[in-house]
Scaffold this active site. Structure first.
Site, PDB file in Angstrom:
ATOM      1  CB  SER A 205      -1.203  -0.141   1.008  1.00 18.45           C
ATOM      2  OG  SER A 205      -2.371   0.773   0.826  1.00 18.45           O
ATOM      3  CD  GLU A 324      -5.487  -4.653  -3.944  1.00 19.36           C
ATOM      4  OE1 GLU A 324      -5.359  -3.684  -2.844  1.00 19.36           O
ATOM      5  OE2 GLU A 324      -4.116  -4.693  -4.298  1.00 19.36           O
ATOM      6  CG  HIS A 428      -5.800  -2.275  -0.159  1.00 19.50           C
ATOM      7  ND1 HIS A 428      -4.689  -2.352  -1.164  1.00 19.50           N
ATOM      8  CD2 HIS A 428      -5.175  -1.558   0.980  1.00 19.50           C
ATOM      9  CE1 HIS A 428      -4.175  -1.447  -0.874  1.00 19.50           C
ATOM     10  NE2 HIS A 428      -4.236  -0.697   0.431  1.00 19.50           N
TER      11      HIS A 428
END
Length: 512
Positions: A205, A324, A428
């Site tokens: 990330s 995600e 995610h």
């Protein structure tokens, strides 16, 4: 027992002799006492830079001061100051004096230096810490050294107010912290059994975005030999003018509106007054802080030059998760009580894709999905994460690239996400607990545990050899071999050739 230092035949100081006790390590700043467990060693809260306080607030990090005697390295240090929003610990155990790292090694010491992975945490550049990532499985099973680190976050890490330094040299303090940690690794990791010539910088990330930046940042050259980019939306970074404009507004809101006095004013504020982030970039309704491009520290946009002469040429492992953006939509639902109806869909797409929103809506019609959250998540997953990763992998030349997609749609998710009226799937960050022990504890079933072991083997092999391939695991072809992607699944990981079709990358390439 420590032995006095000596001088080499060329007149330079010799490397500090190492203690025979495995719990003791001699660094350039002093001796550490860590934890020796049956399968690993841990040295926690190791300072890699001076406290960034007083005149060092909003300044590049400086070397740490040496200490006398033995420093306790058995407990994690404070997290960097961060926003209370999204912080499960509500600001506890945070401090401005936070620039430390943690070193995990296998328990067994060896005369052969081990490869090193330096992990940069995510959290939108406003939350997170190195202490979250318990790396003992990665170190012991992978037989590598793992370093996790803190870096300044939010306003303290990325405020780009023009009064804070010479033109073009403001902001990016958190990125400079990461570079200081990499230099510390270069200079000290041999004392922990690590090989300073085999360092892989890795992150997820915001940490993955940071890795993209290190590939093109002048101050990062030569500090690593390979890179791992997990779910990094590397295009989501503000330019210097935008960063300065938003930083001026932020300073005014804190009572430091006068440009002539702003630097002193900002450095004099209590740290709690700077806990809330400066928001520099938006993806729909989600905001990030972070580095600014077009600055001295980051002259170029990494996405545009990652395959060219301005980027470091190193092997890269890169990838995304299958779903995600469901995490972000789910957090809005839980945190803010957001409920999206059909009337919200055009607005959401406009916020994420601007003038391309109409074309995106035609490609991702609401009628093709059970509800707005899943339609919106599918579009942002494909446009912001999946196909960006594909384009970056295609752009990198002359060095091997290995691409993956984490596709366990039954991956354990934190309990609140299970209450959502839509599935988050392989969202995610959910791949992280397959590599690290991250809380809260969510057990893996036997097939998922097998996948976790497999991923550790792949990641560790890449760190050691610049290739994820290792005995006993399915072969992972380099991306250039037909541009196929390793699909990581609990029912059997395999190479896949339909990634671009599934994520509609021809369409997204036409908009890039």
């Amino acid at each position: 027992m420590l032995v006095a230092g000596c001088v080499r035949s060329d007149g330079q100081p010799a490397a500090a002799p190492q203690p025979t006790d495995p719990a003791l390590v001699q660094t350039s700043s002093g001796t550490l006492r860590g934890v020796v467990a049956p399968d690993h060693r841990l040295f926690a809260d190791v300072p890699y830079a001076a406290p960034p306080v007083g005149p060092l607030r909003f300044a590049d990090p400086q070397p740490p001061a040496p200490w006398q005697g033995v420093r306790d390295a058995t407990a994690f240090g404070p997290r960097c100051m961060q926003s209370l929003g999204g912080d499960l610990e509500l600001g506890r155990q945070t401090a401005e004096d936070c620039l430390s790292l943690n070193v995990w090694t296998p328990a067994r010491q060896t005369s052969q230096p081990r490869a090193v992975m330096v992990w940069i945490h995510g959290g939108a550049f406003v939350n997170g810490s190195g202490r979250i990532y318990d790396a003992h499985r990665l170190a012991s099973r992978g037989d590598i050294v793992v370093v996790t680190l803190n870096y300044r976050l939010g306003a303290l890490g990325f405020l780009a107010h023009p009064a804070l330094g010479p033109p073009g040299q403001v902001g990016n303090y958190g990125l400079a912290d990461q570079q200081a940690a990499l230099r510390w690794v270069r200079d000290n990791i041999a004392a922990f059994g690590g090989d300073p010539d085999r360092v892989t910088v890795a992150g997820e990330s915001a940490g993955g975005m940071s890795v993209c930046d290190h590939l093109v940042a002048p101050g990062s050259r030569g500090l690593f030999s390979a890179a791992i980019i997990q779910s990094g939306p590397c295009q989501a970074q503000a330019t210097l003018p935008v960063g300065q404009e938003r930083s001026l507004a932020y300073a005014a809101d804190t009572g430091c509106a006068d440009p002539a006095a702003a630097a002193q004013c900002l450095r004099s504020l209590p740290a709690d007054k700077l806990r809330e982030p400066v928001w520099l970039y938006g993806i729909g309704d989600d905001q990030l802080s972070g580095p600014v491009t077009g600055s001295a520290a980051l002259p170029v946009d990494p996405v545009r030059v990652i395959g060219g002469p301005d980027a470091q040429r190193v092997p890269v492992l890169i990838g995304t998760t299958r779903d995600e953006f469901t995490l972000f939509v789910g957090m809005q639902y839980l945190r803010d009580g957001v409920r999206y109806g059909p009337q919200d869909y055009p607005r959401l797409l406009t916020g994420a894709f601007g003038p391309n929103a109409r074309a995106v809506e035609e490609r991702y019609p609401l009628s093709a999905y059970p509800d707005v959250p899943l339609a919106y998540s599918a579009a942002v997953t494909d446009g912001v994460f999946s196909c960006l990763g594909d384009r970056m992998a295609r752009a990198i030349r002359d060095e091997p690239v290995y691409f993956y997609e984490f596709d366990d749609r039954g991956a354990p998710a934190p309990e609140p996400l299970k209450t959502l009226p839509f599935p988050v799937g392989a969202s995610h960050s959910l791949e992280l607990r397959y590599l690290f022990d991250v809380g809260p504890a969510l057990p893996l079933d036997p097939a998922q545990q097998k996948l976790a072991d497999q991923m550790i083997d792949y990641w560790a092999s890449f760190v050691k050899t610049a290739s994820p391939n290792t005995d006993g695991q399915p072969r992972w072809d380099a991306f250039g071999d037909g541009n196929r992607v390793m699909s990581l699944q609990p029912d059997g990981s395999r190479m896949s050739g339909d990634f671009r079709a599934v994520h509609q990358c021809d369409f997204w390439d036409s908009l890039a």
